[in-house]
Write a protein that holds these residues in place. Structure first.
Motif, short mmCIF file in Angstrom:
data_model
loop_
_atom_site.label_atom_id
_atom_site.label_comp_id
_atom_site.label_asym_id
_atom_site.label_seq_id
_atom_site.Cartn_x
_atom_site.Cartn_y
_atom_site.Cartn_z
N TYR A 79 -6.22 63.06 -1.15
CA TYR A 79 -6.66 62.02 -0.47
C TYR A 79 -7.86 62.54 0.35
CZ TYR A 79 -5.85 58.19 3.19
OH TYR A 79 -6.05 57.09 4.01
N ARG A 102 -10.42 58.20 1.79
CA ARG A 102 -9.51 57.09 1.70
C ARG A 102 -9.91 56.27 0.65
NH1 ARG A 102 -8.13 52.60 6.20
NH2 ARG A 102 -6.20 52.15 5.46
N ALA A 103 -10.99 55.56 0.46
CA ALA A 103 -11.49 54.36 -0.26
C ALA A 103 -11.10 55.00 -1.66
CB ALA A 103 -12.74 53.83 0.09
N LEU A 115 -7.35 55.38 -2.65
CA LEU A 115 -6.70 54.31 -2.91
C LEU A 115 -7.10 53.49 -4.35
CD1 LEU A 115 -6.79 52.83 0.94
CD2 LEU A 115 -5.13 54.08 -0.50
N GLU A 170 -5.40 49.16 1.22
CA GLU A 170 -5.12 49.87 2.48
C GLU A 170 -3.81 49.56 2.80
OE1 GLU A 170 -8.59 48.79 5.05
OE2 GLU A 170 -9.87 49.78 3.82
N ASP A 229 -2.39 56.68 4.39
CA ASP A 229 -1.61 55.60 3.91
C ASP A 229 -0.26 56.01 3.10
OD1 ASP A 229 -3.70 53.01 3.96
OD2 ASP A 229 -4.69 54.85 3.69
N PHE A 247 -4.89 51.65 11.09
CA PHE A 247 -5.43 52.70 10.79
C PHE A 247 -6.45 53.28 11.68
CE2 PHE A 247 -7.83 55.42 7.98
CZ PHE A 247 -6.78 56.42 7.42
#
Length: 75
Positions: A13, A18-19, A22, A29, A43, A75
């Protein structure tokens, strides 16, 4: 799943961001719960499911047993 597998998922991660993490694993999210570990938020569902996939899907523990804080909030 093991603590080590969850930590590896969180390292991935961090590497991807993050983006990208995921998107790579097909998650949206998180809306309610996050792992707080070493001052960072992750997450929870995405990290935990990723760890399960790494270990062949064995669910054998809880967040308490992993020694990680699960926190609700934005978040």
């Amino acid at each position: 799943t093991s603590r080590d597998a969850v930590i590896e998922a969180m390292k991935e991660y961090d590497r991807l961001g993050r983006a990208a993490f995921l998107a790579e694993h097909g998650f949206g999210e998180g809306l309610s719960y996050f792992i707080v570990w070493q001052g960072k938020r992750y997450d929870s569902k995405a990290a935990f499911i990723r760890a399960l996939h790494c270990e062949g899907g064995n669910v054998s523990t809880s967040w308490v047993n992993l020694g990680m804080l699960l926190k609700s909030g934005i978040f």
